[in-house]
Design a protein around this motif. Structure first.
Motif, PDB file in Angstrom:
ATOM      1  N   GLN A 164       0.833  -1.189   0.000  1.00 29.76           N
ATOM      2  CA  GLN A 164       0.000   0.000   0.000  1.00 29.76           C
ATOM      3  C   GLN A 164       0.877   1.251   0.000  1.00 29.76           C
ATOM      4  N   PRO A 165       0.380   2.363  -0.579  1.00 25.43           N
ATOM      5  CA  PRO A 165       1.145   3.616  -0.539  1.00 25.43           C
ATOM      6  C   PRO A 165       1.525   3.972   0.890  1.00 25.43           C
ATOM      7  N   GLY A 166       2.754   4.479   1.050  1.00 23.26           N
ATOM      8  CA  GLY A 166       3.209   4.859   2.377  1.00 23.26           C
ATOM      9  C   GLY A 166       3.666   3.693   3.225  1.00 23.26           C
ATOM     10  N   THR A 167       3.838   2.527   2.594  1.00 25.68           N
ATOM     11  CA  THR A 167       4.219   1.315   3.322  1.00 25.68           C
ATOM     12  C   THR A 167       5.418   0.659   2.651  1.00 25.68           C
ATOM     13  N   ILE A 168       6.391   0.265   3.437  1.00 26.08           N
ATOM     14  CA  ILE A 168       7.519  -0.517   2.954  1.00 26.08           C
ATOM     15  C   ILE A 168       7.431  -1.893   3.597  1.00 26.08           C
ATOM     16  N   GLY A 169       7.364  -2.942   2.775  1.00 23.88           N
ATOM     17  CA  GLY A 169       7.216  -4.296   3.286  1.00 23.88           C
ATOM     18  C   GLY A 169       8.541  -4.927   3.682  1.00 23.88           C
ATOM     19  N   LYS A 170       8.472  -6.151   4.122  1.00 21.32           N
ATOM     20  CA  LYS A 170       9.663  -6.905   4.491  1.00 21.32           C
ATOM     21  C   LYS A 170      10.433  -7.298   3.232  1.00 21.32           C
ATOM     22  N   PHE A 171      11.737  -7.122   3.254  1.00 18.81           N
ATOM     23  CA  PHE A 171      12.582  -7.438   2.101  1.00 18.81           C
ATOM     24  C   PHE A 171      13.126  -8.862   2.232  1.00 18.81           C
ATOM     25  N   ASN A 172      13.132  -9.599   1.121  1.00 20.23           N
ATOM     26  CA  ASN A 172      13.822 -10.885   1.110  1.00 20.23           C
ATOM     27  C   ASN A 172      15.254 -10.680   0.616  1.00 20.23           C
ATOM     28  N   HIS A 173      16.077 -11.692   0.773  1.00 16.72           N
ATOM     29  CA  HIS A 173      17.508 -11.544   0.511  1.00 16.72           C
ATOM     30  C   HIS A 173      17.952 -12.108  -0.836  1.00 16.72           C
ATOM     31  N   GLY A 174      17.019 -12.585  -1.663  1.00 17.27           N
ATOM     32  CA  GLY A 174      17.427 -13.219  -2.916  1.00 17.27           C
ATOM     33  C   GLY A 174      18.236 -12.297  -3.814  1.00 17.27           C
ATOM     34  N   GLY A 175      17.774 -11.061  -3.974  1.00 18.95           N
ATOM     35  CA  GLY A 175      18.470 -10.124  -4.851  1.00 18.95           C
ATOM     36  C   GLY A 175      19.850  -9.766  -4.343  1.00 18.95           C
ATOM     37  N   THR A 176      19.961  -9.478  -3.040  1.00 21.63           N
ATOM     38  CA  THR A 176      21.265  -9.108  -2.506  1.00 21.63           C
ATOM     39  C   THR A 176      22.204 -10.319  -2.458  1.00 21.63           C
ATOM     40  N   MET A 177      21.651 -11.505  -2.305  1.00 20.13           N
ATOM     41  CA  MET A 177      22.479 -12.711  -2.367  1.00 20.13           C
ATOM     42  C   MET A 177      23.095 -12.855  -3.760  1.00 20.13           C
ATOM     43  N   LEU A 178      22.275 -12.612  -4.784  1.00 17.69           N
ATOM     44  CA  LEU A 178      22.776 -12.658  -6.153  1.00 17.69           C
ATOM     45  C   LEU A 178      23.866 -11.614  -6.364  1.00 17.69           C
ATOM     46  N   ALA A 179      23.621 -10.388  -5.888  1.00 11.97           N
ATOM     47  CA  ALA A 179      24.599  -9.314  -6.069  1.00 11.97           C
ATOM     48  C   ALA A 179      25.918  -9.645  -5.377  1.00 11.97           C
ATOM     49  N   CYS A 180      25.851 -10.179  -4.154  1.00  9.37           N
ATOM     50  CA  CYS A 180      27.066 -10.509  -3.414  1.00  9.37           C
ATOM     51  C   CYS A 180      27.838 -11.640  -4.086  1.00  9.37           C
ATOM     52  N   GLN A 181      27.129 -12.662  -4.547  1.00  4.52           N
ATOM     53  CA  GLN A 181      27.803 -13.782  -5.204  1.00  4.52           C
ATOM     54  C   GLN A 181      28.399 -13.376  -6.543  1.00  4.52           C
ATOM     55  N   ALA A 182      27.723 -12.463  -7.258  1.00  3.42           N
ATOM     56  CA  ALA A 182      28.212 -12.027  -8.565  1.00  3.42           C
ATOM     57  C   ALA A 182      29.213 -10.892  -8.464  1.00  3.42           C
ATOM     58  N   GLY A 183      29.303 -10.274  -7.276  1.00  2.00           N
ATOM     59  CA  GLY A 183      30.255  -9.190  -7.085  1.00  2.00           C
ATOM     60  C   GLY A 183      29.881  -7.914  -7.818  1.00  2.00           C
ATOM     61  N   VAL A 184      28.573  -7.618  -7.905  1.00  2.09           N
ATOM     62  CA  VAL A 184      28.124  -6.407  -8.595  1.00  2.09           C
ATOM     63  C   VAL A 184      27.479  -5.461  -7.581  1.00  2.09           C
ATOM     64  N   PRO A 185      27.475  -4.168  -7.876  1.00  2.00           N
ATOM     65  CA  PRO A 185      26.843  -3.213  -6.952  1.00  2.00           C
ATOM     66  C   PRO A 185      25.330  -3.291  -7.004  1.00  2.00           C
ATOM     67  N   VAL A 186      24.708  -2.707  -5.992  1.00  2.00           N
ATOM     68  CA  VAL A 186      23.252  -2.657  -5.894  1.00  2.00           C
ATOM     69  C   VAL A 186      22.795  -1.205  -5.994  1.00  2.00           C
ATOM     70  N   ILE A 187      21.715  -0.997  -6.746  1.00  2.00           N
ATOM     71  CA  ILE A 187      21.072   0.302  -6.842  1.00  2.00           C
ATOM     72  C   ILE A 187      19.708   0.198  -6.158  1.00  2.00           C
ATOM     73  N   ALA A 188      19.449   1.044  -5.168  1.00  2.00           N
ATOM     74  CA  ALA A 188      18.147   1.081  -4.510  1.00  2.00           C
ATOM     75  C   ALA A 188      17.285   2.164  -5.156  1.00  2.00           C
ATOM     76  N   ILE A 189      15.990   1.898  -5.262  1.00  2.00           N
ATOM     77  CA  ILE A 189      15.063   2.868  -5.844  1.00  2.00           C
ATOM     78  C   ILE A 189      13.855   3.018  -4.932  1.00  2.00           C
ATOM     79  N   SER A 190      13.525   4.269  -4.616  1.00  2.00           N
ATOM     80  CA  SER A 190      12.381   4.572  -3.763  1.00  2.00           C
ATOM     81  C   SER A 190      11.387   5.434  -4.528  1.00  2.00           C
ATOM     82  N   HIS A 191      10.109   5.104  -4.427  1.00  2.00           N
ATOM     83  CA  HIS A 191       9.096   5.840  -5.192  1.00  2.00           C
ATOM     84  C   HIS A 191       7.741   5.726  -4.500  1.00  2.00           C
ATOM     85  N   ASN A 192       6.790   6.507  -4.999  1.00  2.00           N
ATOM     86  CA  ASN A 192       5.431   6.547  -4.432  1.00  2.00           C
ATOM     87  C   ASN A 192       4.373   6.284  -5.497  1.00  2.00           C
ATOM     88  N   SER A 193       4.624   5.306  -6.377  1.00  2.00           N
ATOM     89  CA  SER A 193       3.724   5.076  -7.512  1.00  2.00           C
ATOM     90  C   SER A 193       2.297   4.743  -7.089  1.00  2.00           C
TER      91      SER A 193
END
Length: 245
Positions: A164-193
């Protein structure tokens, strides 16, 4: 953000957008199926995203949704993991106009959806079966590394489902696990769509969607959980509006 009862004008504009957006998608999907397979990967992405650009044009002119983009200069020219918060289907469209080509994670059954799924399959997304738990994570990591090695940024919504707007849910670690194993940086994006494209509704509200892109977050020497925390904190700190606790 709580929406008032939509006016007749908003309902009419939203209905017209819905019709034109889907009609354009049906017609354009035929072109994609006919032409897309014969194009190299990166030109194929740009060609198929013609429908996305059309949808955003209709959204701006019919629904009167403006976009304020901040931090586009932070996007690297090298492969990376992009982790946005998730409120509606709007960001899945808009981010394709900002980051192109890209690859996303999709439920494999979506690829069988007429028109939409056919075009999506041509973008060579990461296909997973979410019902298979650890097998789905292994598939994400394997396919994700392949796409990164092809030079493609990978876009993953770490909340998994729309919030819902104005709410940030719980994050899972799959994406950051991939980034750490591949050795690539992470870009975070915040929005109010969700303020303009609320989930579960066909009504589109006029307004401004602000989308903020972080500087690259390094993964070197870090664990996935640590990177996830950094991403979630950045998104919360830079959310364009008030957050409910």
């Amino acid at each position: 953000m709580q929406h008032d009862t939509p006016s007749l004008s908003i309902k009419v504009r939203s209905a017209l957008f819905f019709v034109l957006y889907n009609l354009a998608g049906i017609l354009y999907s035929f072109l994609c199926v006919l032409i897309g397979p014969f194009l190299p990967l990166k030109p194929r992405h740009r060609f198929i995203n013609g429908w996305t650009r059309c949808a955003m044009w209709l959204d701006r002119h019919l629904n009167r949704v403006e976009v304020k983009l901040e931090g586009a200069e932070h996007l690297p020219n090298t492969p990376c993991l992009v982790l946005p918060n998730h409120q509606s289907s709007w960001e899945t469209f808009y981010l394709q106009t900002v980051i192109c080509p890209q690859t996303t994670v999709v439920k494999k059954e979506l690829l069988w959806v007429p028109f939409f799924g056919w075009g999506l399959a041509l973008l060579n997304p990461i296909r997973i079966d979410r019902s298979k738990g650890n097998a789905a994570l292994k598939s994400l990591l394997k396919q994700g590394k392949e796409r990164l090695n092809q030079g493609l940024p990978v876009v993953i919504f770490p909340e998994g489902t729309r919030q819902q707007p104005g709410t940030i849910g719980k994050f899972n670690h799959g994406g950051t696990m991939l980034a750490c194993q591949a050795g690539v940086p992470v870009i975070a994006i915040s929005h109010n769509s969700g303020d303009c494209w609320p989930k579960g509704s066909w009504v589109r509200y006029p307004g401004t969607i602000t989308i903020r892109i972080s500087p690259p977050i390094t993964t070197e020497g870090k664990k996935a959980q640590q990177v996830t925390t950094e991403v979630q904190e950045w998104i919360r700190d830079h959310y364009p509006g008030e957050l409910s606790e």
